[in-house]
Design an enzyme around this catalytic site. Structure first.
Site, short mmCIF file in Angstrom:
data_model
loop_
_atom_site.label_atom_id
_atom_site.label_comp_id
_atom_site.label_asym_id
_atom_site.label_seq_id
_atom_site.Cartn_x
_atom_site.Cartn_y
_atom_site.Cartn_z
N GLU A 41 -21.00 25.13 27.92
CA GLU A 41 -22.00 25.00 26.85
C GLU A 41 -23.27 24.31 27.36
O GLU A 41 -24.38 24.71 27.02
CB GLU A 41 -21.42 24.19 25.68
CG GLU A 41 -20.46 24.98 24.81
CD GLU A 41 -21.13 26.20 24.18
OE1 GLU A 41 -22.24 26.07 23.66
OE2 GLU A 41 -20.53 27.28 24.24
N CYS A 196 -27.81 41.54 18.00
CA CYS A 196 -28.99 41.09 17.27
C CYS A 196 -30.00 40.53 18.29
O CYS A 196 -30.28 39.35 18.34
CB CYS A 196 -28.60 40.03 16.23
SG CYS A 196 -29.93 39.75 15.04
N CYS A 203 -29.27 47.36 15.17
CA CYS A 203 -28.73 47.22 13.81
C CYS A 203 -27.65 48.25 13.49
O CYS A 203 -26.72 47.95 12.73
CB CYS A 203 -29.86 47.29 12.79
SG CYS A 203 -31.09 46.01 13.07
N CYS A 206 -24.32 46.91 14.31
CA CYS A 206 -24.06 45.55 13.84
C CYS A 206 -22.98 45.51 12.75
O CYS A 206 -23.07 46.24 11.76
CB CYS A 206 -25.36 44.96 13.29
SG CYS A 206 -25.14 43.30 12.67
N CYS A 212 -27.27 42.32 5.71
CA CYS A 212 -28.48 41.79 6.34
C CYS A 212 -29.74 42.10 5.53
O CYS A 212 -30.13 43.25 5.36
CB CYS A 212 -28.61 42.37 7.75
SG CYS A 212 -30.06 41.74 8.60
FE1 SF4 Z 1 -29.48 41.50 13.39
FE2 SF4 Z 1 -29.44 42.20 10.85
FE3 SF4 Z 1 -29.82 44.03 12.68
FE4 SF4 Z 1 -27.44 42.85 12.43
S1 SF4 Z 1 -28.45 44.18 10.96
S2 SF4 Z 1 -28.54 43.29 14.35
S3 SF4 Z 1 -28.04 40.80 11.86
S4 SF4 Z 1 -31.19 42.34 12.23
#
Ligand code: SF4
Length: 357
Positions: A41, A196, A203, A206, A212
């Site tokens: 970390e 992201c 997206c 995601c 989102c």
């Molecule tokens: Fe990021 Fe939202 Fe796209 Fe997911 S949907 S990658 S959280 S901007």
């Protein structure tokens, strides 16, 4: 009661499902050892995963346990850190190891509040150690998670502002599940690192796209809001590269000062508008050194609170020149490659290397 605009279990379940399929396989991932997690970390605080992997493995070969690290001289830890930069991290690692041995009998405290009281461990690092090593329900807010949360909630404030900071920590806290905190935390880190992305978030891949707000508003390029850069002051120095018989003169900086314990070429402060040459002549006279002086241009390097401009002067001494100066050492160019030089003087080393090749 949560004041989130959605059920937090929807979010954590999606993250956990995605992590099980797509999480990264990193050298520190299999471990629940707080020492190893803490080292990774801290290394990752200012450095990319790709750059950290080798250093991480070498560091743990040299200091395989917290006790070994605590017992080592600080200079040895700084030398081992050479090349990673942001050396206060190495000093804090050592100070924390010493403190855990002295105050906790060598065992990491499990409580994030106690972890946060150790040198160099902020709230997010404390949360990461507590979550990853002890499965504690502790939130983290590293750069990746910060970006994900800014976008999930379409936060239209600079993310480091006090108001944003407060909101982000609250969201991070509310979203962190009670169970499987280890995997959830890794999943959040990986989502920021792999999906992201800062410039072009993926997206369509995601797992939390259905929650989102930024995606719904198509604001991916505007969020996170850019922070205003602060102007930082400039300092100037003349760096004196003394060369004799294939070796360069170096000195270690005082261990308790700025960039303490790092190696540097001798240097003198100069004003912004001076050529530096006069100060170098004065230095040589005071040091009893005589040699041919060549200007090698200048370099700039940014530290966190100032920018350093170094004018570089090479002083070629006769090979047989007698030089005995306390606290100075002579190193070949190859030896310099692995020495913990501070950032600006590392650039001088690269300049010298280029001239020799
Ligand atoms: Fe990021 Fe939202 Fe796209 Fe997911 S949907 S990658 S959280 S901007």
């Amino acid at each position: 009661m949560s004041d989130l605009p959605f059920d937090p279990t929807l979010f954590s379940r999606a993250i956990l499902g995605w992590y099980a399929q797509s999480g990264r396989d990193l050298p520190w991932r299999g471990s629940r050892d707080p020492y190893r997690i803490w080292v990774s970390e801290v290394m990752l605080q200012q450095t990319t995963v790709a750059a950290v992997i080798d250093y991480y493995e070498r560091f743990l070969q040299r200091f395989d346990t917290l006790d070994t690290l605590a017992a080592a001289p600080l200079e040895a830890v700084i030398d081992q850190w050479a090349g990673l930069g942001y050396y206060s991290r190495a000093r804090n690692l050592h100070a924390t190891a010493v403190k855990i041995v002295a105050d906790y009998g060598g065992d990491f405290p499990k409580d994030p509040t106690l972890l946060q009281q150790l040198p160099g461990i902020g709230r997010s690092t404390a949360g990461a150690i507590a979550a990853l090593a002890f499965d504690r329900q502790a939130p983290i807010l590293d750069a990746n998670v910060r970006r994900v949360l800014c976008r999930i909630f379409a936060l239209q404030l600079p993310p480091r502002s006090a108001t944003a900071e407060k909101m982000l920590w609250e969201w991070a806290q509310q979203l962190t599940p009670e169970q499987q905190v280890h995997d959830y935390t890794q999943g959040m880190m990986d989502l920021g690192a792999l999906v992201c992305l800062p410039k072009r978030p993926l997206c369509q891949e995601c797992p939390v796209q259905f929650l989102c707000r930024t995606l719904a508003l198509k604001l991916q390029q505007q969020i996170p809001v850019r922070e205003q850069k602060k102007a930082i002051p400039r300092r100037c120095e003349a760096a004196i590269v003394v060369h004799r018989a294939g070796k360069y003169q170096l000195q270690r900086r005082p261990i308790d000062g700025f960039l303490g314990g790092l190696w540097a070429f001798p240097a003198v402060s100069v004003t912004e508008d001076s050529s530096g040459e006069g100060a170098v002549h004065q230095y040589l006279q005071q040091s009893g050194l005589r040699g041919e002086l060549t200007a090698l241009g200048s370099i700039r390097h940014s530290y966190s609170h100032f920018q350093l401009e170094s004018q570089i002067f090479k002083v070629q001494l006769a090979d047989c020149a007698q030089v005995a100066e306390a606290g100075k050492e002579w190193k070949t160019l190859d030896e310099l490659a692995n020495l913990g030089l501070h950032g600006a003087h590392k650039k001088i080393y690269y300049r010298l290397r280029k001239d020799v090749v």
